[in-house]
Design a protein around this motif. Structure first.
Motif, PDB file in Angstrom:
ATOM      1  N   LYS A  51      -4.081  30.901  28.314  1.00  0.00           N
ATOM      2  CA  LYS A  51      -5.426  31.330  28.739  1.00  0.00           C
ATOM      3  C   LYS A  51      -5.373  32.425  29.817  1.00  0.00           C
ATOM      4  O   LYS A  51      -6.040  33.444  29.691  1.00  0.00           O
ATOM      5  CB  LYS A  51      -6.227  30.127  29.272  1.00  0.00           C
ATOM      6  CG  LYS A  51      -6.419  29.014  28.262  1.00  0.00           C
ATOM      7  CD  LYS A  51      -7.131  27.821  28.873  1.00  0.00           C
ATOM      8  CE  LYS A  51      -6.387  27.123  29.984  1.00  0.00           C
ATOM      9  NZ  LYS A  51      -5.350  26.178  29.623  1.00  0.00           N
ATOM     10  N   ASP A  54      -8.614  28.046  38.062  1.00  0.00           N
ATOM     11  CA  ASP A  54      -7.540  27.442  38.867  1.00  0.00           C
ATOM     12  C   ASP A  54      -7.226  28.294  40.097  1.00  0.00           C
ATOM     13  O   ASP A  54      -7.054  27.770  41.204  1.00  0.00           O
ATOM     14  CB  ASP A  54      -6.263  27.282  38.038  1.00  0.00           C
ATOM     15  CG  ASP A  54      -6.290  26.033  37.170  1.00  0.00           C
ATOM     16  OD1 ASP A  54      -7.186  25.183  37.366  1.00  0.00           O
ATOM     17  OD2 ASP A  54      -5.421  25.911  36.285  1.00  0.00           O
ATOM     18  N   ARG A  75     -11.893  17.711  39.800  1.00  0.00           N
ATOM     19  CA  ARG A  75     -12.892  17.855  38.724  1.00  0.00           C
ATOM     20  C   ARG A  75     -14.263  18.242  39.294  1.00  0.00           C
ATOM     21  O   ARG A  75     -15.016  18.976  38.658  1.00  0.00           O
ATOM     22  CB  ARG A  75     -13.004  16.559  37.908  1.00  0.00           C
ATOM     23  CG  ARG A  75     -11.730  16.139  37.186  1.00  0.00           C
ATOM     24  CD  ARG A  75     -11.215  17.193  36.243  1.00  0.00           C
ATOM     25  NE  ARG A  75      -9.910  16.812  35.665  1.00  0.00           N
ATOM     26  CZ  ARG A  75      -9.113  17.671  35.062  1.00  0.00           C
ATOM     27  NH1 ARG A  75      -9.415  18.942  34.942  1.00  0.00           N
ATOM     28  NH2 ARG A  75      -7.953  17.261  34.569  1.00  0.00           N
ATOM     29  N   GLY A 133      -7.105  23.545  31.721  1.00  0.00           N
ATOM     30  CA  GLY A 133      -7.058  22.826  30.444  1.00  0.00           C
ATOM     31  C   GLY A 133      -8.001  21.635  30.330  1.00  0.00           C
ATOM     32  O   GLY A 133      -8.336  21.205  29.229  1.00  0.00           O
ATOM     33  N   ARG A 145       1.871  21.768  37.074  1.00  0.00           N
ATOM     34  CA  ARG A 145       0.860  21.094  36.264  1.00  0.00           C
ATOM     35  C   ARG A 145       0.975  19.582  36.436  1.00  0.00           C
ATOM     36  O   ARG A 145       1.720  18.910  35.716  1.00  0.00           O
ATOM     37  CB  ARG A 145       1.035  21.501  34.804  1.00  0.00           C
ATOM     38  CG  ARG A 145       0.707  22.987  34.595  1.00  0.00           C
ATOM     39  CD  ARG A 145       0.829  23.384  33.152  1.00  0.00           C
ATOM     40  NE  ARG A 145       0.098  24.601  32.885  1.00  0.00           N
ATOM     41  CZ  ARG A 145       0.652  25.820  32.852  1.00  0.00           C
ATOM     42  NH1 ARG A 145       1.931  25.976  33.090  1.00  0.00           N
ATOM     43  NH2 ARG A 145      -0.093  26.867  32.584  1.00  0.00           N
ATOM     44  N   LEU A 182      -0.698  17.160  35.552  1.00  0.00           N
ATOM     45  CA  LEU A 182      -1.006  16.262  34.430  1.00  0.00           C
ATOM     46  C   LEU A 182      -0.016  16.401  33.270  1.00  0.00           C
ATOM     47  O   LEU A 182      -0.142  15.718  32.263  1.00  0.00           O
ATOM     48  CB  LEU A 182      -2.434  16.491  33.936  1.00  0.00           C
ATOM     49  CG  LEU A 182      -3.518  16.093  34.940  1.00  0.00           C
ATOM     50  CD1 LEU A 182      -4.900  16.238  34.324  1.00  0.00           C
ATOM     51  CD2 LEU A 182      -3.328  14.672  35.451  1.00  0.00           C
ATOM     52  N   ARG A 236      -7.663  15.422  23.551  1.00  0.00           N
ATOM     53  CA  ARG A 236      -8.539  16.547  23.918  1.00  0.00           C
ATOM     54  C   ARG A 236      -8.896  17.480  22.769  1.00  0.00           C
ATOM     55  O   ARG A 236      -9.864  18.225  22.878  1.00  0.00           O
ATOM     56  CB  ARG A 236      -7.873  17.371  25.017  1.00  0.00           C
ATOM     57  CG  ARG A 236      -7.876  16.665  26.341  1.00  0.00           C
ATOM     58  CD  ARG A 236      -7.180  17.525  27.361  1.00  0.00           C
ATOM     59  NE  ARG A 236      -7.321  16.991  28.700  1.00  0.00           N
ATOM     60  CZ  ARG A 236      -6.833  17.590  29.767  1.00  0.00           C
ATOM     61  NH1 ARG A 236      -6.183  18.719  29.649  1.00  0.00           N
ATOM     62  NH2 ARG A 236      -7.003  17.047  30.961  1.00  0.00           N
TER      63      ARG A 236
HETATM   64  C1  S3P Z   1      -5.297  20.762  33.926  1.00  0.00           C
HETATM   65  C2  S3P Z   1      -4.823  22.016  33.601  1.00  0.00           C
HETATM   66  C3  S3P Z   1      -4.386  22.996  34.608  1.00  0.00           C
HETATM   67  C4  S3P Z   1      -5.094  22.729  35.948  1.00  0.00           C
HETATM   68  C5  S3P Z   1      -4.914  21.302  36.358  1.00  0.00           C
HETATM   69  C6  S3P Z   1      -5.484  20.314  35.333  1.00  0.00           C
HETATM   70  C7  S3P Z   1      -5.683  19.840  32.831  1.00  0.00           C
HETATM   71  O1  S3P Z   1      -4.666  24.329  34.189  1.00  0.00           O
HETATM   72  O2  S3P Z   1      -6.461  23.030  35.845  1.00  0.00           O
HETATM   73  O3  S3P Z   1      -3.549  21.083  36.548  1.00  0.00           O
HETATM   74  O4  S3P Z   1      -6.382  18.842  33.094  1.00  0.00           O
HETATM   75  O5  S3P Z   1      -5.299  20.109  31.673  1.00  0.00           O
HETATM   76  P1  S3P Z   1      -3.863  25.068  32.998  1.00  0.00           P
HETATM   77  O6  S3P Z   1      -4.528  24.693  31.721  1.00  0.00           O
HETATM   78  O7  S3P Z   1      -4.008  26.513  33.310  1.00  0.00           O
HETATM   79  O8  S3P Z   1      -2.458  24.607  33.060  1.00  0.00           O
END
Ligand code: S3P
Length: 171
Positions: free
Chosen positions: A24, A43, A67, A90, A126, A128, A142
């Motif tokens: 992205k 982010d 969130r 994400g 990351r 998660l 998802r």
């Molecule tokens: C997340 C994705 C991350 C970031 C955070 C949570 C998610 O962004 O917003 O770590 O919940 O999938 P990227 O998609 O750019 O890695």
């Protein structure tokens, strides 16, 4: 010298969604270069606003806090921003109404292809993406939300140049 066509007035926001590592931010930067449209990366802006990295926000305040910041970002873009490229985290399509921000492009890749792209450093950033198994579960959970949020689904397993041209052609 050849003039660039001004596409700024042609589109509402171009919103990029997809799983972690789907490209992205990279595609958003290329779209920005090619179109001259403003780029807002959720982010990056959230990290900047907190003066903390994303992993540190998760560690110090927890996911719910993060969130809530994403929700604020989304509401703010929907209300106040036009003609811009929006790169999302994400999880945003799960927790926020990404459609309210503009036209949504889902960068779709198979999980194995995403895995092949992410090196150890990128995994560290990351919180998660703890391990392959839990990340795959999250990916499966998802997928439907990504598809439902998307105005367009783009094959993310192509070169940056091809994806960028495809999206520009759809704007
Ligand atoms: C997340 C994705 C991350 C970031 C955070 C949570 C998610 O962004 O917003 O770590 O919940 O999938 P990227 O998609 O750019 O890695």
């Amino acid at each position: 010298m050849q003039k660039r066509e001004n596409i700024l007035l042609r589109f509402t926001n171009c919103v990029l969604i997809g799983f972690m590592g789907s490209g992205k931010s990279t595609i958003a930067r290329e779209l920005h270069k090619q179109s001259g449209a403003l780029l807002l990366d959720s982010d990056l802006l959230i990290a900047f606003s907190q003066n903390l990295s994303i992993p540190m926000i998760f560690e110090q305040y927890g996911e719910k806090y993060f969130r809530d910041l994403e929700e604020k970002f989304c509401t703010n873009i929907a209300k106040n921003v036009q003609n811009s490229i929006i790169a999302t985290g994400g999880g945003m399509p799960i927790f926020c109404d990404v459609k309210s921000m503009g036209r949504v492009f889902f960068l779709h890749l198979e999980f194995e292809d995403i895995l092949a792209r992410l090196d150890a450093k990128e995994l560290e950033n990351r919180p998660l993406f703890k391990n392959k198994e839990s990340a795959f579960m999250l990916y499966k959970e998802r997928l439907e939300a990504y598809q439902k949020s998307a105005d367009y689904t783009i094959n993310g397993n192509q070169s940056v140049a091809v994806i960028t041209q495809e999206i520009l052609g759809l704007l």
